[in-house]
Design a protein around this motif. Structure first.
Motif, mmCIF file in Angstrom:
data_model
loop_
_atom_site.group_PDB
_atom_site.id
_atom_site.type_symbol
_atom_site.label_atom_id
_atom_site.label_comp_id
_atom_site.label_asym_id
_atom_site.label_seq_id
_atom_site.Cartn_x
_atom_site.Cartn_y
_atom_site.Cartn_z
ATOM 1 N N LEU A 71 0.922 -1.205 -0.004
ATOM 2 C CA LEU A 71 0.289 0.272 -0.183
ATOM 3 C C LEU A 71 0.990 1.468 0.400
ATOM 4 C CD1 LEU A 71 -2.758 -1.061 2.766
ATOM 5 C CD2 LEU A 71 -3.325 -0.510 0.313
ATOM 6 N N ARG A 72 0.259 2.589 -0.642
ATOM 7 C CA ARG A 72 0.451 3.567 -0.674
ATOM 8 C C ARG A 72 0.899 3.699 1.038
ATOM 9 N NH1 ARG A 72 -1.972 8.864 -1.870
ATOM 10 N NH2 ARG A 72 -3.679 7.785 -0.449
ATOM 11 N N GLN A 73 2.112 4.416 1.328
ATOM 12 C CA GLN A 73 2.911 5.114 2.771
ATOM 13 C C GLN A 73 1.749 6.211 2.949
ATOM 14 O OE1 GLN A 73 6.313 6.582 3.088
ATOM 15 N NE2 GLN A 73 5.976 6.979 5.268
ATOM 16 N N THR A 74 1.236 5.875 4.014
ATOM 17 C CA THR A 74 0.028 7.374 4.645
ATOM 18 C C THR A 74 0.984 6.990 6.282
ATOM 19 O OG1 THR A 74 -1.199 6.271 5.334
ATOM 20 C CG2 THR A 74 -1.437 7.124 2.694
ATOM 21 N N LYS A 75 -0.084 7.659 7.088
ATOM 22 C CA LYS A 75 0.541 7.887 8.314
ATOM 23 C C LYS A 75 0.073 7.368 9.161
ATOM 24 C CE LYS A 75 -0.111 13.118 8.996
ATOM 25 N NZ LYS A 75 -0.751 14.108 9.616
ATOM 26 N N LYS A 76 -0.746 5.834 8.729
ATOM 27 C CA LYS A 76 -1.350 5.162 8.984
ATOM 28 C C LYS A 76 -0.718 3.517 8.945
ATOM 29 C CE LYS A 76 -5.850 7.504 10.119
ATOM 30 N NZ LYS A 76 -7.431 6.920 10.010
ATOM 31 N N TYR A 77 0.193 3.857 7.979
ATOM 32 C CA TYR A 77 0.701 2.773 7.354
ATOM 33 C C TYR A 77 1.233 1.565 8.048
ATOM 34 C CZ TYR A 77 4.208 0.367 4.217
ATOM 35 O OH TYR A 77 4.534 -0.898 3.217
ATOM 36 N N ARG A 83 -1.014 0.212 11.060
ATOM 37 C CA ARG A 83 -2.306 -0.774 10.176
ATOM 38 C C ARG A 83 -1.763 -2.346 9.841
ATOM 39 N NH1 ARG A 83 -2.997 2.434 4.540
ATOM 40 N NH2 ARG A 83 -4.994 3.710 5.642
ATOM 41 N N TYR A 90 10.452 2.893 10.034
ATOM 42 C CA TYR A 90 9.570 4.017 11.281
ATOM 43 C C TYR A 90 10.423 4.846 11.570
ATOM 44 C CZ TYR A 90 6.934 5.784 13.917
ATOM 45 O OH TYR A 90 5.815 6.694 14.930
#
Length: 129
Positions: free
Chosen positions: A32-38, A41, A100
Motif C-alpha cells: 500500500l501507499r505509505q500514509t500516516k497510518k501505514y 495498519r 519507521y
C-alpha cells in the motif's frame, strides 16, 4: 483416536490456508501507499497473523503426538518451514522498526516482498509434503 486425528487434521489444514491468505493480505498491506497510518495498519494486523501461526503450531503438535512423535520427511519439513516462517517474519518486523525510525519505506517494501515470497514458498511446500 482416529476421530481426534481426523478433526485435528481438518483444523490444521484450515489454519494453514488462513495463514497463507493472511500472508497474501500482509503483502498487500506492505504494498500500500505509505500514509500516516501505514505502520499502524501493519502493526495491528500482525497479532492476528501470529495467532494463526500459533494455532498451526498447536494443531501440528497435537497431530504429531497422535502419531507417537514419528519422524518422517513431511514432519521434519513442516517443522523447518514453520521455524523458517517465524524467522523471516521476525526479520520483517525488525526491518519495519528500522524503516519507521529512518523513514525509508522503499527498502522495507523490497525486503518484505522477498521475505513474504520465501514464506509463501515454505507454506506451499509444507502443504504439498
Amino acid at each position: 483416536m482416529e476421530y481426534v486425528f481426523t478433526e485435528a487434521l481438518k483444523f490444521h489444514a484450515f489454519f494453514a490456508y488462513v495463514f497463507t491468505a493472511l500472508t497474501l493480505i500482509l503483502g498487500g498491506l506492505v504494498a500500500l501507499r505509505q500514509t500516516k497510518k501505514y505502520v499502524r495498519r501493519i502493526r495491528l494486523f500482525l497479532p492476528t497473523y501470529y495467532a494463526i501461526g500459533a494455532a498451526i503450531f498447536t494443531t501440528g503438535g497435537l497431530l504429531w503426538a497422535i502419531q507417537n512423535f514419528a519422524l518422517n520427511f513431511g514432519v521434519i519439513f513442516m517443522i523447518f518451514a514453520f521455524l523458517g516462517a517465524i524467522g523471516l517474519n521476525a526479520i520483517g518486523f525488525k526491518k519495519l522498526k528500522i524503516a519507521y525510525k529512518t523513514g525509508d519505506f522503499r527498502a522495507y517494501k523490497i525486503t518484505m516482498a522477498k521475505l513474504l515470497s520465501a514464506v509463501l514458498v515454505l507454506l506451499i511446500g509444507a502443504c504439498l509434503v
